[in-house]
Design a protein around this motif. Structure first.
Motif, short mmCIF file in Angstrom:
data_model
loop_
_atom_site.label_atom_id
_atom_site.label_comp_id
_atom_site.label_asym_id
_atom_site.label_seq_id
_atom_site.Cartn_x
_atom_site.Cartn_y
_atom_site.Cartn_z
N SER A 1 0.85 -1.18 0.00
CA SER A 1 0.00 0.00 0.00
C SER A 1 0.89 1.24 0.00
O SER A 1 2.12 1.13 -0.10
CB SER A 1 -0.89 0.01 1.25
N HIS A 2 0.29 2.41 0.16
CA HIS A 2 1.08 3.64 0.22
C HIS A 2 2.03 3.63 1.43
O HIS A 2 3.09 4.26 1.39
CB HIS A 2 0.16 4.86 0.28
N ILE A 3 1.66 2.89 2.47
CA ILE A 3 2.55 2.78 3.63
C ILE A 3 3.80 1.97 3.26
O ILE A 3 4.91 2.29 3.69
CB ILE A 3 1.80 2.11 4.80
N THR A 4 3.62 0.93 2.46
CA THR A 4 4.76 0.14 1.98
C THR A 4 5.70 1.02 1.15
O THR A 4 6.92 0.94 1.27
CB THR A 4 4.27 -1.05 1.13
N GLY A 5 5.12 1.85 0.29
CA GLY A 5 5.93 2.75 -0.53
C GLY A 5 6.69 3.75 0.32
O GLY A 5 7.87 4.05 0.05
N PHE A 6 6.03 4.28 1.35
CA PHE A 6 6.70 5.22 2.27
C PHE A 6 7.88 4.52 2.94
O PHE A 6 8.99 5.07 3.01
CB PHE A 6 5.69 5.69 3.31
N SER A 7 7.64 3.30 3.41
CA SER A 7 8.70 2.52 4.08
C SER A 7 9.87 2.26 3.13
O SER A 7 11.04 2.39 3.51
CB SER A 7 8.11 1.20 4.58
N ASN A 8 9.56 1.89 1.89
CA ASN A 8 10.63 1.59 0.93
C ASN A 8 11.49 2.82 0.63
O ASN A 8 12.70 2.71 0.48
CB ASN A 8 10.03 1.03 -0.36
N SER B 1 5.73 1.58 8.61
CA SER B 1 6.33 2.65 7.81
C SER B 1 7.78 2.94 8.16
O SER B 1 8.50 3.51 7.34
CB SER B 1 5.50 3.93 7.93
N SER B 2 8.24 2.59 9.36
CA SER B 2 9.57 3.05 9.78
C SER B 2 10.51 1.94 10.24
O SER B 2 11.72 2.13 10.25
CB SER B 2 9.43 4.06 10.94
N GLU B 3 9.96 0.80 10.63
CA GLU B 3 10.80 -0.21 11.27
C GLU B 3 11.88 -0.76 10.34
O GLU B 3 13.01 -1.01 10.77
CB GLU B 3 9.91 -1.35 11.77
N ALA B 4 11.56 -0.93 9.07
CA ALA B 4 12.54 -1.48 8.13
C ALA B 4 13.73 -0.54 7.96
O ALA B 4 14.89 -0.99 7.94
CB ALA B 4 11.87 -1.73 6.77
N ALA B 5 13.46 0.76 7.88
CA ALA B 5 14.56 1.73 7.74
C ALA B 5 15.40 1.77 9.00
O ALA B 5 16.64 1.85 8.94
CB ALA B 5 13.99 3.11 7.42
N GLY B 6 14.75 1.70 10.17
CA GLY B 6 15.49 1.71 11.43
C GLY B 6 16.38 0.47 11.57
O GLY B 6 17.52 0.56 12.01
#
Length: 455
Positions: A141-148, A242-247
């Motif tokens: 979803s748009h949240i997945t895109g934000f996370s990526n 939205s943020s855990e993958a980047a962290g």
């Protein structure tokens, strides 16, 4: 359209009708706007780019700038490498951004364009940067895109110089409004802690009107700040989706410890944020925060009879819906239906765990759901209140249920993106919106004998 909702019981087994989400690129575009001097670039057709810009422009009521690879029939068949190389050359020459953030679309993903290789082969001026994220619209979803796109910021930019970590916290705020980001920064600074927030769309998508046009507003995290995030002492990743993958990537790449938290919507999630900062930096919680928290508790006591025991349906992004449901339980409300359009079993697990702990039974929880299902549930067993985005207004009208607008997108109300729902001040705003929606409905429906001046 809603007249077509069948009154009989329907087994909804395939496909989605009015899904409670939008596509990945719009989230990636929003995240990219949180980098200072960045021009998001949509690697696909002009129509895709226009749709994503339109969605963000209508929500924030501000111009959203982005460029496009402008696929035509030829690129659709033979690939978009030439279009992207030309785009990168032209964008830096004409619009002169500090950084381009490329995200893909359904078309370029289906073709299979190798974006990293294309970027390496492109003419990028010295001192400028191009990053990219793969964002196929038919997944997530748009949240997945934000996370990526947040992951791409870490992957391309974050560095560690190997020296002692700086007394500074990285805040990954999640997909929230600029007013929420501003409030999170205020809370962190109130504790006397230095911070880097990325992405940071405050003063970008809500930039002030001045006597001088700035194509790239003052706001946003600079490339230098994101690079230096690898030297921070701690990262707080707000929002599992939205943020855990980047962290986690920042921890792996630069050895910056990451603490995953909920977006601080509600009393407990805000407490968790403040305690994580206190534990991470050994700071004393200032009296101002204690007073703000006390005001929320006092307000809950003063107003609880407006909403105590009311049944509510909640739909939206998982990172907002999870802490919001937690706060509704704190308020004594009964979440009868809880839904997100974003896929992932973790959502259902977390919500059901909360409901069990609160002794709430017979609630329907659904990840990757759609508003057709939600409407059917409300038709069969009505609720007192609906909380969701603008798309829920049709259900609210058809079933005559008051609607509190929370989340993305909100197309039909003003100023909401400037007003935070995070932190203790956000708690007060949520209490105000929920209480007032129910009180207005009571005034509308009550008899003349029960129409009271004081409620």
């Amino acid at each position: 359209m809603l007249e077509c909702i069948p009154t009989r019981k329907v087994e909804h087994t395939a496909g989605k009708i009015n899904p409670a989400k939008t596509c990945q690129p719009i989230g990636a575009m929003y995240a990219a706007l949180g980098i200072h001097g960045c021009l998001p670039h949509s690697h696909g057709s002009q129509g895709c780019c226009a749709y994503h810009r339109m969605g963000l422009t209508r929500h924030f009521r501000d111009q959203i700038l982005a460029s496009s690879s402008s696929f035509t029939e030829g690129a659709s068949v033979f690939g978009g490498a030439a279009n992207l190389k030309t785009s990168i050359k032209n964008v830096f020459k004409i619009y002169n951004p500090e950084i381009m953030a490329v995200h893909t679309t359904c078309l370029s993903e289906t073709i299979g364009d190798d974006i990293p290789t294309i970027i390496k082969q492109s003419e990028v001026p010295e001192g400028k940067v191009v990053i990219h994220a793969n964002t196929p619209s038919y997944q997530g979803s748009h949240i997945t895109g934000f996370s990526n796109m947040c992951k791409a910021m870490v992957s391309y930019l974050a560095e560690s110089d190997g020296t002692a970590k700086k007394e500074r916290v990285n805040i990954l705020p999640g997909f929230v409004n600029p007013g929420d980001m501003r409030e999170i920064k205020r809370i962190v600074r109130e504790l006397g802690i230095d911070l880097t927030m990325f992405p940071d769309t405050s003063d970008v998508v809500d930039s002030p009107l001045t006597d001088k046009y700035e194509m790239y507003p003052e706001g946003g995290a600079t490339v230098a700040e994101i690079r230096d995030s690898g030297n921070s002492k701690l990262t707080l990743a707000l929002g599992a989706w939205s943020s855990e993958a980047a962290g986690a990537l920042l921890q792996e790449k630069c050895s910056v410890p990451c603490v995953p938290l909920k977006i601080p919507v509600g009393l407990k999630a805000t407490d968790d944020l403040i305690m994580a900062l206190k534990d991470g930096f050994g700071m004393k919680v200032p009296r101002s925060m204690t007073i703000e928290r006390g005001q929320v508790v006092d307000t809950l006591i003063d107003t609880h009879f407006h909403y105590q025991g009311k049944k509510v349906a909640v739909a939206g992004d998982p990172d907002i819906v999870v802490p919001l449901t937690e706060f509704l339980l704190t308020m004594g409300m009964i979440p009868a239906y809880v839904m997100t359009g974003t896929p992932g079993s973790r959502f259902e697990t977390e919500i059901r765990h909360m409901l069990e702990q609160s002794g709430i039974k017979d609630c329907v929880v659904r990840a990757e759901g759609d508003l057709f299902e939600l409407h059917k549930w409300i038709m069969e067993n009505p609720v007192d209140l609906l909380i969701g985005t603008t798309h829920c207004k049709y259900i609210a009208r058809a079933e005559d249920v008051p609607l509190v607008r929370v989340g993305f997108p909100i197309f039909d109300r003003a100023v909401h993106y400037l007003m935070p729902i995070v932190g203790y001040r956000g708690c007060l705003r949520l209490i105000e919106m929920i209480s007032n929606a129910l009180l207005e409905r009571r005034d509308r429906d009550c008899t003349d004998e029960d129409y009271e001046l004081i409620l």
